[in-house]
Design an enzyme around this catalytic site. Structure first.
Site, mmCIF file in Angstrom:
data_model
loop_
_atom_site.group_PDB
_atom_site.id
_atom_site.type_symbol
_atom_site.label_atom_id
_atom_site.label_comp_id
_atom_site.label_asym_id
_atom_site.label_seq_id
_atom_site.Cartn_x
_atom_site.Cartn_y
_atom_site.Cartn_z
ATOM 1 N N GLY A 152 0.863 -1.182 0.000
ATOM 2 C CA GLY A 152 0.000 0.000 0.000
ATOM 3 C C GLY A 152 0.898 1.230 0.000
ATOM 4 O O GLY A 152 2.072 1.154 -0.374
ATOM 5 N N ARG A 153 0.338 2.341 0.457
ATOM 6 C CA ARG A 153 1.117 3.593 0.459
ATOM 7 C C ARG A 153 2.422 3.453 1.239
ATOM 8 O O ARG A 153 3.484 3.870 0.783
ATOM 9 C CB ARG A 153 0.314 4.703 1.128
ATOM 10 C CG ARG A 153 -0.836 5.233 0.319
ATOM 11 C CD ARG A 153 -1.379 6.435 1.074
ATOM 12 N NE ARG A 153 -2.511 7.045 0.423
ATOM 13 C CZ ARG A 153 -3.781 6.690 0.651
ATOM 14 N NH1 ARG A 153 -4.056 5.720 1.492
ATOM 15 N NH2 ARG A 153 -4.766 7.310 0.035
ATOM 16 N N ILE A 154 2.356 2.868 2.437
ATOM 17 C CA ILE A 154 3.559 2.815 3.279
ATOM 18 C C ILE A 154 4.569 1.812 2.704
ATOM 19 O O ILE A 154 5.769 2.092 2.635
ATOM 20 C CB ILE A 154 3.199 2.505 4.755
ATOM 21 C CG1 ILE A 154 2.302 3.627 5.307
ATOM 22 C CG2 ILE A 154 4.466 2.359 5.608
ATOM 23 C CD1 ILE A 154 1.737 3.402 6.681
ATOM 24 N N ARG A 174 -1.891 -8.116 -1.966
ATOM 25 C CA ARG A 174 -3.134 -8.657 -2.515
ATOM 26 C C ARG A 174 -3.204 -8.403 -4.019
ATOM 27 O O ARG A 174 -3.619 -9.239 -4.787
ATOM 28 C CB ARG A 174 -4.331 -7.995 -1.829
ATOM 29 C CG ARG A 174 -4.958 -8.873 -0.783
ATOM 30 C CD ARG A 174 -6.171 -8.234 -0.249
ATOM 31 N NE ARG A 174 -6.018 -6.766 -0.221
ATOM 32 C CZ ARG A 174 -6.874 -5.949 0.360
ATOM 33 N NH1 ARG A 174 -7.915 -6.441 0.955
ATOM 34 N NH2 ARG A 174 -6.690 -4.643 0.350
ATOM 35 N N THR A 232 5.884 -2.391 11.697
ATOM 36 C CA THR A 232 5.372 -1.067 12.083
ATOM 37 C C THR A 232 3.899 -0.952 11.688
ATOM 38 O O THR A 232 3.389 0.150 11.531
ATOM 39 C CB THR A 232 6.177 0.073 11.397
ATOM 40 O OG1 THR A 232 6.133 -0.115 9.982
ATOM 41 C CG2 THR A 232 7.620 0.115 11.859
ATOM 42 N N ARG A 234 0.525 -3.419 12.612
ATOM 43 C CA ARG A 234 -0.251 -3.674 13.815
ATOM 44 C C ARG A 234 0.313 -4.923 14.470
ATOM 45 O O ARG A 234 0.681 -5.889 13.776
ATOM 46 C CB ARG A 234 -1.734 -3.897 13.494
ATOM 47 C CG ARG A 234 -2.522 -2.616 13.191
ATOM 48 C CD ARG A 234 -2.689 -1.732 14.430
ATOM 49 N NE ARG A 234 -3.478 -0.544 14.176
ATOM 50 C CZ ARG A 234 -2.992 0.642 13.811
ATOM 51 N NH1 ARG A 234 -1.694 0.785 13.643
ATOM 52 N NH2 ARG A 234 -3.779 1.677 13.633
ATOM 53 N N GLU A 263 -1.061 -3.197 23.806
ATOM 54 C CA GLU A 263 -0.378 -1.908 23.996
ATOM 55 C C GLU A 263 -1.067 -1.121 25.096
ATOM 56 O O GLU A 263 -2.290 -0.993 25.054
ATOM 57 C CB GLU A 263 -0.403 -1.093 22.697
ATOM 58 C CG GLU A 263 0.366 -1.762 21.568
ATOM 59 C CD GLU A 263 0.383 -0.952 20.265
ATOM 60 O OE1 GLU A 263 -0.159 0.164 20.246
ATOM 61 O OE2 GLU A 263 0.934 -1.439 19.278
ATOM 62 N N HIS A 282 5.058 2.335 19.515
ATOM 63 C CA HIS A 282 4.071 2.748 18.490
ATOM 64 C C HIS A 282 4.247 4.229 18.104
ATOM 65 O O HIS A 282 3.348 5.050 18.308
ATOM 66 C CB HIS A 282 2.640 2.491 18.985
ATOM 67 C CG HIS A 282 1.652 2.340 17.854
ATOM 68 N ND1 HIS A 282 0.525 1.554 17.934
ATOM 69 C CD2 HIS A 282 1.621 2.892 16.609
ATOM 70 C CE1 HIS A 282 -0.151 1.630 16.794
ATOM 71 N NE2 HIS A 282 0.494 2.448 15.968
ATOM 72 N N ILE A 283 5.443 4.523 17.546
ATOM 73 C CA ILE A 283 5.760 5.919 17.204
ATOM 74 C C ILE A 283 5.916 6.128 15.690
ATOM 75 O O ILE A 283 6.528 7.101 15.260
ATOM 76 C CB ILE A 283 7.040 6.399 17.930
ATOM 77 C CG1 ILE A 283 8.233 5.450 17.639
ATOM 78 C CG2 ILE A 283 6.818 6.548 19.424
ATOM 79 C CD1 ILE A 283 9.588 6.007 18.060
HETATM 80 C C1 DGY Z 1 -2.088 4.646 12.303
HETATM 81 O O1 DGY Z 1 -2.419 5.772 11.915
HETATM 82 O O2 DGY Z 1 -2.742 3.643 12.021
HETATM 83 C C2 DGY Z 1 -0.832 4.530 13.116
HETATM 84 O O3 DGY Z 1 -0.656 3.290 13.649
HETATM 85 C C3 DGY Z 1 -0.779 5.590 14.204
HETATM 86 O O4 DGY Z 1 -0.578 6.775 13.617
#
Ligand code: DGY
Length: 322
Positions: A152-154, A174, A232, A234, A263, A282-283
């Site tokens: 995806g985007r990330i 996918r 990074t 979930r 968390e 979770h930063i």
């Molecule tokens: C999100 O936006 O889903 C990140 O996990 C927190 O910014």
């Protein structure tokens, strides 16, 4: 119209809510469940965080609720199906946190490769005696193989960074992304192939029923002994216990986690004592600029809906067309 905001968010977002009667939970931690359930009783809109569980029980209490604006790109904390059934719009904040999350992913990759936390601890402990040929040698990132799970985007932003480091990039997703494949010279492969061929594996899928524990014991066992994994996305996408076991038994070299199954992580969790593991709380999206953009976007989604204007980021647009 009344709006409840479950945490203080950057002012640029609050500015956009001026027309409404807004209540904000003042604490630094999430509002207790009973407080949240009480506060939503009379509101038209709810601006919430990924730390708030938004489900049928909450909708039962919220007699007038029409929109839930999640201050996050991920929305696994919201029961979207239930919201849709009740005609409640759900929105999120995609796009604005892409680069900050990709940056953190790459920072973790480099930290693993070059053993930065270990080197820092070594130096601070006074054990540094001399420069030496094998002191804290790590993995050369240039030319190594990166496997991206989820394009995806990330995922794509991580690929862009990896291409800059001349890494060989494999991905699984996918859907195939021919444009990105060409731009970053990436190869589309199965998850199995990706796991067995990569020096670094990084996860960028949303948490859904299909992706829960996508990477478990069997998948980890396919990885090379000298490979590292980064998450990074979930926490629940990766079986944390299986990961700790793999690291303790040195079946993989290292891992870096920004997200966790629970968390905050309880202090007695093995995550704190497992070797070869870098952990951060979770930063991924935690830059001032990104958090401001998220606030603006979340507020705009909510405001536009309540005022009858087009909504930029609906998660369940079917509600808008009903
Ligand atoms: C999100 O936006 O889903 C990140 O996990 C927190 O910014």
């Amino acid at each position: 119209m009344k709006v409840y905001v479950t945490r203080r968010i950057p002012e640029v977002g609050m500015e956009l809510l001026k027309e409404f009667d807004v209540r904000v939970w003042p604490g630094d931690e999430p509002p207790p469940r009973e407080v949240l359930l009480e506060e939503v009783r009379d509101v038209d809109g709810l601006l919430c965080l990924l730390t708030d569980r938004i489900d049928g029980e909450l909708f039962d209490r919220a007699e007038r609720l029409r929109v839930v604006s999640n201050y996050a790109a991920g929305y696994d904390n919201v029961d979207v199906e239930e919201a849709t059934r009740r005609g409640i719009l759900v929105t999120n904040t995609p796009g604005v946190l892409t680069d900050s999350t990709a940056d953190l992913t790459f920072a973790l990759l480099l930290a693993l490769a070059r053993r930065i936390p270990e080197a820092e601890a070594f130096m601070r402990s006074g054990r540094w005696r001399t420069w030496s040929p094998d002191l804290l040698t790590g993995i050369e990132v240039t030319g190594s193989v990166l496997g991206i799970v989820g394009m995806g985007r990330i995922g794509e932003a991580v690929a862009r960074r990896a291409a800059g480091f001349s890494m060989k990039i494999l991905y699984t997703s996918r859907t195939r992304k021919p444009g990105a494949e060409q731009a970053f010279q990436m190869e589309f492969v199965s998850l199995t192939e990706l796991l067995s061929a990569s020096d670094f594996v990084t996860i960028h899928v949303p948490l859904t029923q299909e992706t829960t524990r996508l990477i478990g014991k069997a998948e980890l066992s396919l990885m090379k002994r000298d490979a590292c994994i980064i998450n990074t996305s979930r926490g629940a996408v990766l079986d944390q216990r299986a990961l700790c076991e793999a690291l303790i038994e040195r079946r993989i070299r290292g891992a870096a986690l920004d997200v966790f199954e629970e968390e905050p992580v309880p202090m007695d969790d093995p995550i704190f004592t497992t070797p070869g593991l870098i952990i951060v709380p979770h930063i991924g999206s935690a830059t001032t600029k990104t958090r401001q953009r998220m606030a603006k976007m979340a507020a705009l989604n909510l405001r536009n809906f309540l005022l009858g204007h087009p909504v930029p980021n609906p998660v369940n647009p079917v509600v808008l067309n009903a």
